[in-house]
Design a protein around this motif. Structure first.
Motif, PDB file in Angstrom:
ATOM      1  N   THR A 265       0.796  -1.231   0.000  1.00 22.49           N
ATOM      2  CA  THR A 265       0.000   0.000   0.000  1.00 22.49           C
ATOM      3  C   THR A 265       0.825   1.275   0.000  1.00 22.49           C
ATOM      4  OG1 THR A 265      -0.111  -0.037   2.419  1.00 22.49           O
ATOM      5  CG2 THR A 265      -1.892  -1.130   1.217  1.00 22.49           C
ATOM      6  N   ASN A 329      -4.430   5.182  -2.320  1.00 20.20           N
ATOM      7  CA  ASN A 329      -4.207   4.038  -3.197  1.00 20.20           C
ATOM      8  C   ASN A 329      -5.258   3.913  -4.290  1.00 20.20           C
ATOM      9  OD1 ASN A 329      -2.036   1.676  -2.464  1.00 20.20           O
ATOM     10  ND2 ASN A 329      -2.465   2.977  -0.694  1.00 20.20           N
ATOM     11  N   ALA A 332      -3.798   2.847  -7.599  1.00 18.23           N
ATOM     12  CA  ALA A 332      -3.304   1.468  -7.541  1.00 18.23           C
ATOM     13  C   ALA A 332      -4.460   0.481  -7.524  1.00 18.23           C
ATOM     14  CB  ALA A 332      -2.425   1.276  -6.309  1.00 18.23           C
TER      15      ALA A 332
END
Length: 445
Positions: A265, A329, A332
């Motif tokens: 993370t 995040n 991602a």
């Protein structure tokens, strides 16, 4: 006169070294690192490493400056205090524990005092400290889902801890199977001490526990006086449906020791993890402490303290994200979602339903995370992996490495985290060619 060469030192017999060094579990990761290095041009679905898409070297200096500015401006530290914080040995339990406590509260709803957080050198150290503290006698037994991440079983082997596998289902750990394993342990004269679980998108299976199963597992743990070691590195990376609460967020009886990491993370190179251990410990004369304090004693004899510089970099990153890593995040999460969708779509394209049924091929469809398990009608072992790498230019992980009970011999794990969608498309084409060749060889043999 020429002097004779001194005699060579005596070779150390492996049999005289610790027995864990002969355990296949400890060879698994080394084999993968070796085979990846030997075939650098192969497309690798083997490691579960995160993408480097947003990493830039200059970010490290910025994160560090953010942290030192925070110490000076927000906490009122002097320049000398900041210098000592970064350059000297630090608090054994860590220097960013307050930021971590704030972050898990924001992201997961985990409400614990900062003193319950131990900052570790990666999650691997978190596992080692926790197992060493909890497993005191030869009768103490660790229950794990099977298949299971080799990091925890490897640490248990190093420490001489007995491990019992609990078969995992499509929905992850089955609470009733855990209960049955606990009772089997007790009947065998063992003490079932803890159960290791990855509730979200587990490594290696990709399985996730439904909410009802999570709540039921906590009930079983309370009934059977069992601790739960929760490892949740992939929980952010949801592909379908809503995020589910961690076991620790649901925990009302302090049954869960939560193992965390910033490898997926935030920044894997920092090697910063943590343990949330808010369980109360009662000592002589009724002295009370937290389990985190006891872990600190062990850490002081292993790594002494986690690198202050690494912690400062992670601390700066947490401050920049307002201690909300789930929001930080978001890109991602979208990237891994696209990668997983691409991998599953490409498997479907190369092996559509009628064809894969005839060939004996199937796979799961995880709700998120990094990993997919493919079932094949041949031995997916290290020999097959080497052939796949050498002749077809594609790497994967044998699932047999993750089973303690001899399973997974005809399964392979694919990780979609480190490749681009374009490389995934090419890699699955190569994998399909390898799988087809193996099946054809079986038919013609």
């Amino acid at each position: 006169m020429t002097q004779a060469a001194p005699p060579l030192p005596r070779a150390l017999p492996l049999a005289e070294l610790h027995g864990s060094l002969s355990d296949p579990v400890l060879d698994a990761m080394n084999f993968l690192n070796e085979v990846v290095g030997r075939f650098p041009d192969a497309i690798s679905f083997a490691p579960g490493r995160p993408t480097e898409g947003d990493f830039e070297p200059e970010d490290l200096a910025r994160h560090l400056l953010t942290y030192t500015t925070y110490l000076e401006k927000e906490l009122g530290w002097s320049h000398d205090q900041v210098r000592t914080q970064l350059f000297q040995y630090g608090r054994t339990n860590g220097i960013i524990h307050e930021l971590i406590a704030r972050t898990v509260a924001n992201d997961e709803g985990i409400q614990v005092p900062p003193e319950a957080v131990v900052v570790t050198t990666g999650c691997q150290e978190a596992m080692l400290l926790t197992l060493r503290a909890l497993f005191a006698g030869p009768e103490d037994t660790l229950l794990v889902s099977s298949p299971c991440y080799v990091g925890i079983t490897g640490v248990a082997r190093l420490l001489g801890i007995r491990v019992r596998p609990v078969p995992e289902g499509p929905g992850g750990p089955d609470p009733e199977a855990v209960r049955a394993a606990v009772r089997a342990c007790k009947e065998a004269g063992e003490r079932p001490r803890a159960f290791y679980a990855v509730p979200d998108f587990a490594n290696p299976s990709g399985a996730s526990m439904p909410l009802a199963a999570r709540e039921r597992l906590l009930e079983v743990a309370a009934d059977e006086d069992l601790l739960i070691l929760e490892d949740d590195p992939y929980g952010f990376f949801v592909r379908t449906g809503p995020a589910r609460p961690t076991l620790k967020a649901l925990d009302r009886g302090r049954r869960v020791v939560h193992l965390g990491s910033f490898a997926k993370t935030a920044l894997p190179g920092a090697r910063v993890g943590y343990v949330i251990a808010d369980q109360e410990v009662i000592g002589p004369a009724g002295r009370r402490s937290l389990l985190a304090d006891e872990l600190s004693k062990i850490k002081s004899m292993t790594t002494v303290n986690t690198s202050a510089v690494s912690q400062a970099v992670i601390g700066g990153l947490l401050i920049e994200s307002d201690c909300r890593l789930r929001e930080a995040n978001s890109r991602a999460i979208a990237y891994y979602r696209t990668n997983m969708d691409t991998l599953l779509d490409e498997l479907e394209r190369h092996f559509p339903a009628p064809r894969r049924a005839g060939l004996g091929i199937s796979w799961n469809r995880p709700d998120g995370g990094f990993f997919v398990v493919v079932n094949v009608p041949f031995a997916a072992d290290h020999q097959a992996l080497e052939l796949s790498a050498r002749a077809f230019g594609v790497l994967w992980t044998p699932m047999c490495d993750f089973h303690l009970d001899g399973g997974g011999t005809r399964q392979l794990r694919l990780s979609c985290s480190a490749q681009s969608p374009e490389m995934i498309t090419e890699g699955i084409a190569r994998l399909a060619a390898f799988i087809t060749s193996q099946i054809t060889a079986q038919i013609t043999a």
